[in-house]
Design a protein around this motif. Structure first.
Motif, PDB file in Angstrom:
ATOM      1  N   UNK A  96       0.755  -1.294  -0.021  1.00 23.11           N
ATOM      2  CA  UNK A  96       0.012   0.044   0.120  1.00 23.11           C
ATOM      3  C   UNK A  96       0.837   1.212  -0.094  1.00 23.11           C
ATOM      4  N   UNK A  97       1.885   1.397   0.808  1.00 20.69           N
ATOM      5  CA  UNK A  97       2.889   2.422   0.906  1.00 20.69           C
ATOM      6  C   UNK A  97       3.479   2.674  -0.580  1.00 20.69           C
ATOM      7  N   UNK A  98       3.772   1.341  -1.289  1.00 19.61           N
ATOM      8  CA  UNK A  98       4.485   1.610  -2.391  1.00 19.61           C
ATOM      9  C   UNK A  98       3.398   2.043  -3.423  1.00 19.61           C
ATOM     10  N   UNK A  99       2.280   1.631  -3.300  1.00 19.39           N
ATOM     11  CA  UNK A  99       1.235   2.115  -4.435  1.00 19.39           C
ATOM     12  C   UNK A  99       1.122   3.788  -4.273  1.00 19.39           C
ATOM     13  N   UNK A 100       1.042   4.058  -2.731  1.00 15.27           N
ATOM     14  CA  UNK A 100       0.954   5.598  -2.608  1.00 15.27           C
ATOM     15  C   UNK A 100       2.355   6.364  -2.878  1.00 15.27           C
ATOM     16  N   UNK A 101       3.416   6.097  -2.750  1.00 19.05           N
ATOM     17  CA  UNK A 101       4.548   6.516  -3.337  1.00 19.05           C
ATOM     18  C   UNK A 101       4.413   6.506  -4.830  1.00 19.05           C
TER      19      UNK A 101
ATOM     20  N   UNK B 122       2.673  13.257  -9.748  1.00 23.55           N
ATOM     21  CA  UNK B 122       2.435  14.867  -9.721  1.00 23.55           C
ATOM     22  C   UNK B 122       3.058  15.361 -10.966  1.00 23.55           C
ATOM     23  N   UNK B 123       4.092  15.166 -11.260  1.00 23.24           N
ATOM     24  CA  UNK B 123       4.923  15.558 -12.291  1.00 23.24           C
ATOM     25  C   UNK B 123       3.976  15.777 -13.753  1.00 23.24           C
TER      26      UNK B 123
ATOM     27  N   UNK C 100      -1.820  16.644  -1.964  1.00 22.68           N
ATOM     28  CA  UNK C 100      -2.192  16.433  -0.605  1.00 22.68           C
ATOM     29  C   UNK C 100      -1.169  15.100  -0.130  1.00 22.68           C
ATOM     30  N   UNK C 101      -1.054  14.137  -1.264  1.00 18.43           N
ATOM     31  CA  UNK C 101      -0.273  12.976  -1.198  1.00 18.43           C
ATOM     32  C   UNK C 101       1.121  13.406  -0.834  1.00 18.43           C
ATOM     33  N   UNK C 102       1.477  14.515  -1.725  1.00 16.04           N
ATOM     34  CA  UNK C 102       2.916  14.929  -1.724  1.00 16.04           C
ATOM     35  C   UNK C 102       3.616  15.292  -0.267  1.00 16.04           C
TER      36      UNK C 102
END
Length: 102
Positions: free
Chosen positions: A14-19, A25-26, A38-40
């Motif tokens: 899950x953390x891998x997917x969020x990262x 964002x680019x 907000x995720x950034x």
């Protein structure tokens, strides 16, 4: 113990997917999808959690640690950008010392 490892594996994925979503964002403008900004904000916390979980898999001597290490290389440039690391540069003050010999 297997259930705990399974839950940690799901959290790690899950953390891998969020990262990975944070890397978008680019390419996706905030007008299209504003939640990525907000995720950034959570990038440092997510990265620390990702590194700690990867170290845990290394300590437990699991083969999945190699996979998570390789995926962790995807975030190397993002980490350098966030930390704003620049290699050592010499400062040029404009003053030079001259030695005159007679």
């Amino acid at each position: 113990m297997k259930i705990v490892r399974f839950i940690l594996l799901i959290a790690h994925v899950g953390i891998l997917m969020l990262l990975s979503a944070m890397l978008l964002n680019d390419y996706i403008s905030p007008k299209t999808f504003s939640w990525l900004n907000l995720l950034s904000l959570g990038f440092p916390i997510l990265m620390v959690a990702y590194i700690m979980l990867t170290m845990m898999w290394i300590v437990l001597w699991k083969k999945r640690a190699i996979v998570f290490l390789l995926f962790g290389l995807l975030f190397f440039n993002a980490t350098i950008r966030w930390v704003n690391y620049t290699p050592g540069q010499q400062k040029n003050t404009g003053c030079e010392d001259h030695v005159f010999q007679y």
